[in-house]
Enzyme design. Structure first.
Site, PDB file in Angstrom:
ATOM      1  N   ASP A   1       0.797  -1.058   0.052  1.00 29.59           N
ATOM      2  CA  ASP A   1      -0.016   0.095   0.006  1.00 29.59           C
ATOM      3  C   ASP A   1       1.055   1.230  -0.038  1.00 29.59           C
ATOM      4  OD1 ASP A   1      -2.438   1.435   0.268  1.00 29.59           O
ATOM      5  OD2 ASP A   1      -2.366   1.514   2.136  1.00 29.59           O
TER       6      ASP A   1
ATOM      7  N   ASP B   1      -0.138   5.105   0.998  1.00 30.84           N
ATOM      8  CA  ASP B   1      -0.433   5.789   2.047  1.00 30.84           C
ATOM      9  C   ASP B   1      -0.579   5.114   3.471  1.00 30.84           C
ATOM     10  OD1 ASP B   1      -0.904   8.083   0.685  1.00 30.84           O
ATOM     11  OD2 ASP B   1      -2.871   7.610  -0.059  1.00 30.84           O
TER      12      ASP B   1
END
Length: 277
Positions: A18, A20
């Site tokens: 991922d 953020d």
């Protein structure tokens, strides 16, 4: 972190991560993120950086990450917009779509061979946008009632802004569904649907048994990675906190404070002087 479970990460050949909360936080690079990408490249290990945000093209995201000090090539990014366009292309159930979204989604749909139109649509595709038009939402409702299949890029109900939360794809999708004659629910391609992970694996020609997912959310990254058959690493630098992990009926393969811990694990010399991985 539990050593036996953590050791499973050392045999990983390919990685999904991922963005953020894992690599960056509020436009600032998280310590260890740059070195982690360097390690993967040095060892020829394929990886993709994933995001549920469908607004930006890979070129846009690459430039934004560069401002944070992270070099991520366009080919190393996989968005919910790209996953949605790829999913619909493989469905081969029509090539006309009414799209509500920004350049990240419209560009992906164009490149997948779709005609973007507001008449005789096979699909209504809803993504993130800075300004949701009442007119566009009304058009989407009528097209869905007329038989168009309803697709959403991700289920996120809110997104961040300097002034506070903004309504996002999931919230607008709920409004559209409620206004259709039969409460038509969208098919959601992005996390936590493992479909997004499978399309990412296909993109880099990877196998689930030797791939790990790095994420900061138990309810999206970790559950989707687990359901896709991947090893999973929860980092505590984003949304999920350590005390919240036990609230879930599933567990990640490993839990670490941040990607710096993974760098330390992979960059530690073994007995023969070589590093892990």
């Amino acid at each position: 972190m539990e050593a036996p479970r953590t050791q499973r990460l050392i045999g990983t050949n390919t990685w999904l991560t991922d963005m953020d909360g894992v690599l960056v936080r509020e436009e600032a690079m998280i310590p260890g993120a740059s070195r982690l990408l360097e390690l993967w490249r040095e060892r020829g290990q394929r990886f993709l950086v994933l995001t549920n945000n469908s607004m930006y093209t890979p070129r846009d995201l690459s430039a934004r990450l560069a401002r944070s000090g992270l070099e991520v090539r366009e080919s190393e990014l996989w968005t919910s917009a790209l996953a949605t366009a790829e999913f619909l292309r493989e469905q081969a159930a029509g090539h006309r779509a009414y799209v509500i979204g920004e350049a990240g989604l419209t560009t992906a749909m164009h490149e997948a061979g779709f005609v973007l139109t507001d008449t005789d649509c096979d699909y209504v595709v809803l993504g993130e946008t800075r300004t949701y038009s009442f007119e566009a939402i009304t058009k989407a409702i009528r097209l869905i009632d007329g038989g168009a299949r309803f697709i959403a890029t991700n289920p996120d109900t809110t997104g961040p802004s300097p002034e506070g939360p903004l309504p996002a794809t999931g919230a607008v999708a709920a409004m559209i569904s409620a206004a259709t004659k039969t409460n038509k629910q969208p098919y959601i391609v992005g996390k936590p649907n493992p479909m997004m992970f499978r399309s990412a694996l296909n993109r880099i020609k990877a196998h689930s048994e030797t791939t790990a997912m790095l994420g900061d959310r138990m309810d999206t990254d970790i559950i989707a990675g687990m359901e896709a058959g991947l090893s999973t690493l929860l980092v505590l630098s984003g949304v999920t906190k350590r005390e919240q992990v036990e609230q879930y009926p599933f567990r990640p393969t490993a839990v670490m404070e941040s990607v710096q811990d993974l760098v330390n694990l992979l960059d530690t010399p073994g007995p023969d002087g070589s590093t892990s991985g």
